[in-house]
Design a protein around this motif. Structure first.
Motif, PDB file in Angstrom:
ATOM      1  N   ALA A 157     -29.856  -9.574   5.763  1.00 35.60           N
ATOM      2  CA  ALA A 157     -29.890  -8.929   4.448  1.00 35.60           C
ATOM      3  C   ALA A 157     -28.698  -9.315   3.585  1.00 35.60           C
ATOM      4  CB  ALA A 157     -29.960  -7.409   4.611  1.00 35.60           C
ATOM      5  N   GLY A 158     -27.495  -9.184   4.125  1.00 37.97           N
ATOM      6  CA  GLY A 158     -26.309  -9.495   3.345  1.00 37.97           C
ATOM      7  C   GLY A 158     -26.224 -10.950   2.921  1.00 37.97           C
ATOM      8  N   PRO A 159     -26.251 -11.888   3.869  1.00 31.92           N
ATOM      9  CA  PRO A 159     -26.177 -13.304   3.488  1.00 31.92           C
ATOM     10  C   PRO A 159     -27.297 -13.746   2.551  1.00 31.92           C
ATOM     11  CG  PRO A 159     -25.743 -13.056   5.837  1.00 31.92           C
ATOM     12  CD  PRO A 159     -26.183 -11.720   5.335  1.00 31.92           C
ATOM     13  N   LEU A 160     -28.518 -13.258   2.786  1.00 30.98           N
ATOM     14  CA  LEU A 160     -29.628 -13.657   1.923  1.00 30.98           C
ATOM     15  C   LEU A 160     -29.466 -13.112   0.512  1.00 30.98           C
ATOM     16  CD1 LEU A 160     -33.045 -13.535   3.827  1.00 30.98           C
ATOM     17  CD2 LEU A 160     -32.101 -15.397   2.472  1.00 30.98           C
ATOM     18  N   ALA A 161     -29.059 -11.850   0.411  1.00 31.03           N
ATOM     19  CA  ALA A 161     -28.874 -11.263  -0.915  1.00 31.03           C
ATOM     20  C   ALA A 161     -27.811 -12.019  -1.695  1.00 31.03           C
ATOM     21  CB  ALA A 161     -28.493  -9.785  -0.782  1.00 31.03           C
ATOM     22  N   GLY A 162     -26.722 -12.413  -1.023  1.00 27.09           N
ATOM     23  CA  GLY A 162     -25.685 -13.188  -1.689  1.00 27.09           C
ATOM     24  C   GLY A 162     -26.170 -14.565  -2.082  1.00 27.09           C
ATOM     25  N   THR A 163     -26.896 -15.216  -1.189  1.00 24.74           N
ATOM     26  CA  THR A 163     -27.416 -16.553  -1.469  1.00 24.74           C
ATOM     27  C   THR A 163     -28.364 -16.542  -2.661  1.00 24.74           C
ATOM     28  OG1 THR A 163     -27.230 -17.191   0.861  1.00 24.74           O
ATOM     29  CG2 THR A 163     -28.753 -18.464  -0.495  1.00 24.74           C
ATOM     30  N   TYR A 212     -22.797 -10.513   2.218  1.00 22.04           N
ATOM     31  CA  TYR A 212     -23.194 -10.812   0.839  1.00 22.04           C
ATOM     32  C   TYR A 212     -22.199 -11.772   0.198  1.00 22.04           C
ATOM     33  CZ  TYR A 212     -23.999 -10.028  -4.151  1.00 22.04           C
ATOM     34  OH  TYR A 212     -24.229 -10.195  -5.495  1.00 22.04           O
ATOM     35  N   SER A 213     -20.903 -11.478   0.356  1.00 22.77           N
ATOM     36  CA  SER A 213     -19.866 -12.318  -0.244  1.00 22.77           C
ATOM     37  C   SER A 213     -19.888 -13.729   0.327  1.00 22.77           C
ATOM     38  CB  SER A 213     -18.483 -11.688  -0.032  1.00 22.77           C
ATOM     39  OG  SER A 213     -18.410 -10.419  -0.634  1.00 22.77           O
ATOM     40  N   VAL A 214     -20.044 -13.821   1.646  1.00 24.00           N
ATOM     41  CA  VAL A 214     -20.081 -15.134   2.285  1.00 24.00           C
ATOM     42  C   VAL A 214     -21.326 -15.905   1.846  1.00 24.00           C
ATOM     43  CG1 VAL A 214     -20.218 -16.344   4.489  1.00 24.00           C
ATOM     44  CG2 VAL A 214     -18.727 -14.358   4.258  1.00 24.00           C
ATOM     45  N   GLY A 215     -22.472 -15.217   1.792  1.00 19.12           N
ATOM     46  CA  GLY A 215     -23.699 -15.871   1.365  1.00 19.12           C
ATOM     47  C   GLY A 215     -23.629 -16.321  -0.080  1.00 19.12           C
ATOM     48  N   VAL A 217     -39.758 -12.294   2.116  1.00 23.43           N
ATOM     49  CA  VAL A 217     -39.760 -10.840   1.952  1.00 23.43           C
ATOM     50  C   VAL A 217     -38.797 -10.436   0.839  1.00 23.43           C
ATOM     51  CG1 VAL A 217     -39.187  -8.656   3.083  1.00 23.43           C
ATOM     52  CG2 VAL A 217     -40.460 -10.404   4.327  1.00 23.43           C
ATOM     53  N   PHE A 218     -37.632 -11.077   0.790  1.00 26.26           N
ATOM     54  CA  PHE A 218     -36.655 -10.770  -0.255  1.00 26.26           C
ATOM     55  C   PHE A 218     -37.192 -11.113  -1.632  1.00 26.26           C
ATOM     56  CE2 PHE A 218     -33.472  -9.572   2.629  1.00 26.26           C
ATOM     57  CZ  PHE A 218     -32.376  -9.102   1.912  1.00 26.26           C
ATOM     58  N   GLU A 219     -37.834 -12.255  -1.746  1.00 28.89           N
ATOM     59  CA  GLU A 219     -38.351 -12.680  -3.041  1.00 28.89           C
ATOM     60  C   GLU A 219     -39.422 -11.723  -3.560  1.00 28.89           C
ATOM     61  OE1 GLU A 219     -39.663 -16.590  -2.178  1.00 28.89           O
ATOM     62  OE2 GLU A 219     -37.698 -17.528  -2.509  1.00 28.89           O
ATOM     63  N   ARG A 220     -40.187 -11.151  -2.645  1.00 34.44           N
ATOM     64  CA  ARG A 220     -41.295 -10.298  -3.053  1.00 34.44           C
ATOM     65  C   ARG A 220     -40.876  -8.851  -3.268  1.00 34.44           C
ATOM     66  NH1 ARG A 220     -46.444 -11.303   0.758  1.00 34.44           N
ATOM     67  NH2 ARG A 220     -47.256  -9.776  -0.719  1.00 34.44           N
ATOM     68  N   ALA A 226     -26.763  -3.367  -7.356  1.00 34.86           N
ATOM     69  CA  ALA A 226     -28.091  -3.043  -6.836  1.00 34.86           C
ATOM     70  C   ALA A 226     -28.140  -3.239  -5.324  1.00 34.86           C
ATOM     71  CB  ALA A 226     -29.149  -3.915  -7.519  1.00 34.86           C
ATOM     72  N   PHE A 227     -27.502  -4.312  -4.861  1.00 32.48           N
ATOM     73  CA  PHE A 227     -27.454  -4.561  -3.424  1.00 32.48           C
ATOM     74  C   PHE A 227     -26.704  -3.445  -2.707  1.00 32.48           C
ATOM     75  CE2 PHE A 227     -24.817  -6.113   0.095  1.00 32.48           C
ATOM     76  CZ  PHE A 227     -25.801  -6.482   0.990  1.00 32.48           C
ATOM     77  N   LEU A 228     -25.554  -3.046  -3.242  1.00 30.72           N
ATOM     78  CA  LEU A 228     -24.744  -2.018  -2.600  1.00 30.72           C
ATOM     79  C   LEU A 228     -25.476  -0.689  -2.528  1.00 30.72           C
ATOM     80  CD1 LEU A 228     -22.049  -1.165  -1.374  1.00 30.72           C
ATOM     81  CD2 LEU A 228     -21.226  -0.672  -3.689  1.00 30.72           C
ATOM     82  N   ALA A 229     -26.183  -0.331  -3.609  1.00 32.89           N
ATOM     83  CA  ALA A 229     -26.928   0.929  -3.615  1.00 32.89           C
ATOM     84  C   ALA A 229     -28.020   0.925  -2.546  1.00 32.89           C
ATOM     85  CB  ALA A 229     -27.537   1.168  -4.996  1.00 32.89           C
ATOM     86  N   ALA A 230     -28.783  -0.160  -2.491  1.00 32.96           N
ATOM     87  CA  ALA A 230     -29.844  -0.259  -1.483  1.00 32.96           C
ATOM     88  C   ALA A 230     -29.262  -0.344  -0.085  1.00 32.96           C
ATOM     89  CB  ALA A 230     -30.713  -1.480  -1.762  1.00 32.96           C
TER      90      ALA A 230
END
Length: 205
Positions: A128-134, A73-76, A106-109, A141-145
């Protein structure tokens, strides 16, 4: 030395660390066989000798998944789409532009649900991580999921392997290679079916 003897001689701590590292690196965005390593370690835990604690194993996999996804996530978030383009060039068979496009759609939806349930799908588990960060998803919210999905995935996988190992121990001893081949074939079929549905969902969106 026989393979079984060698496997039972591996210290449990080494198994925990291996599982955590492989799952963690996969979650950062590198296509490694995290699920295969977890299943293999869980199978070892069903056999007498190694002394592998299933709860500790699930905990190690969960920790690796949460930490790895957080790093991804951080890198993304810092490098954005350039990171995904680089991963696509580095691993075109696993993370090519088409794969990234499907995962992004899928992430957008589905947002956080894609992070949670994506832990069970190889493509989303890696991205999941890189996309969520990007996509600048809120980190709480990301961490909880992410944590919820990691617990369900790691705990559920280890529990399922333990249950199957206890129920089918005698059968597996007699037909271990047959069982392995069947499991691999079924896994490939399910993976292809999931990927086809994701691609259809992306194209329909």
């Amino acid at each position: 030395m026989h393979l079984d003897t060698w496997l039972t001689a591996v210290p449990p701590l080494a198994i925990y660390l291996l599982c955590a590292v492989v799952v963690g690196v996969e979650s950062v965005g590198v296509p490694l066989p995290g699920e295969i390593v977890l299943v293999g370690a869980a199978l070892l835990a069903t056999r007498p000798g190694p002394g592998i604690d299933p709860v500790a194993l699930a905990g190690a996999a969960t920790a690796g998944a949460v930490v790895g996804d957080s790093i991804g996530y951080s890198v993304g978030r810092r490098y954005g789409t350039a990171l995904l383009d680089r991963l696509g060039r580095r691993f075109p068979r696993h993370l090519g532009p088409g794969h990234v496009a499907v995962a992004r759609r899928v992430f957008e939806r589905h947002g956080g649900w894609a992070v949670l349930f994506g832990r069970f799908v190889a493509l989303l588990r890696i991205l999941a991580g890189p996309l969520a960060g990007t996509m600048r998803m809120r980190y709480p919210a990301f961490l909880a999921a992410n944590a919820t999905g990691a617990v369900l995935w790691a705990g559920g996988t280890v529990a399922a392997v333990q249950l199957l190992g206890l129920v089918a121990e005698t059968w597996l001893k007699r037909f271990s290679w047959v069982a392995l081949v069947v499991a691999v074939v079924l896994g490939l079929l399910v993976s292809r079916q999931v990927r086809a549905r994701l691609e259809r969902a992306a194209s329909d969106g």
